[in-house]
Design a protein around this motif. Structure first.
Motif: not given
Lengths: 117, 114
Positions: B35, B37, A91, A113, B42-43, A108-111, A9, B40
């Motif tokens: 979308y 957000q 992402l 950073r 996601s979308l 989308f995933g949480p990304g 993450r 912190g």
């Protein structure tokens, strides 16, 4: 069911290091996308896979970036010799081409950073 | 070059008030997505608008699409604090393989004040 997951993450890298970012798409999703989101901006397209085939990589900012999806499921985005300008949230999104109400919606995933020092 | 512009970029509004976020885009597209957000996070997909004149509503949010004007709106009715987030519109561009990539707007940061 399980959504798109990404790991790690958070990643802090020293300038010049190589990093690898992982994406697990939703099971059965054919299409997989990588986007880069700079602070305060909208996501920008990097690359796209259909199953294991990388059909578009026009958004990759340099040849230090490459992505793979060898078995058509999990994907890895690799950045070599990281630079400070690579700092962003990366992402991953997946979709199942379909018609109707949710036509081609990308999930989308949480990304991840990434901070490059 | 395709451009997707949102306005306003920042919106501070009081609970109970109504407001509209605008999304203009510069090329032909028949599909537009909204979308949400959270910081912190996601979308989260809110709406998919598939054709000219499409209107969708979910709770206090209503989205519409005018493909001739290349304009989509996201209308907020009687805002509540839980709606505070950044909202993105995204236009799809067809790629090979009959799927799409998304071109995102810069986002609208919505802050709903008590």
């Amino acid at each position: 069911g399980a959504g798109v997951s990404q790991s790690p993450r958070y990643k802090v890298a020293k300038r010049g290091q190589d990093v690898a970012l992982r994406c697990d798409p939703i099971s059965g999703h054919v299409s997989l996308f990588w986007y880069q989101q700079a602070l305060g901006q909208g996501p920008e397209f990097l690359t796209y896979f259909q199953n294991e085939a990388q059909l578009d990589k026009s958004g990759l900012p340099s040849d230090r970036f490459f992505a793979e999806r060898p078995e058509g499921s999990v994907s890895t985005l690799k950045i070599q010799r990281t630079q400070q300008e690579d700092s962003a949230v990366y992402l991953c999104a997946s979709s199942l081409p379909e018609t109707g109400e949710n036509s081609d919606t990308q999930y989308f995933g949480p990304g991840t950073r990434l901070t490059v020092l | 070059e395709l451009k997707v512009e949102q306005n306003p970029l920042f919106l501070s509004m009081q609970e109970g008030k109504n407001y509209t976020i605008y999304c203009n885009y510069s090329t032909t597209s028949d599909r537009l997505y909204w979308y949400r957000q959270d910081p912190g996070k996601s979308l989260e997909s809110l709406f998919v608008l598939l054709s000219n004149g499409a209107v969708k509503q979910e709770g206090r949010l209503m989205a519409s699409l005018d493909t001739k004007a290349r304009l989509s709106t996201l209308h907020i009715t009687a805002a509540v604090h839980d709606l505070s987030a950044t909202y993105f519109c995204a236009v799809d561009i067809e790629l090979s393989g009959a799927t799409n990539k998304l071109i995102f707007g810069t986002g609208t940061l919505l802050a709903v004040q008590p």
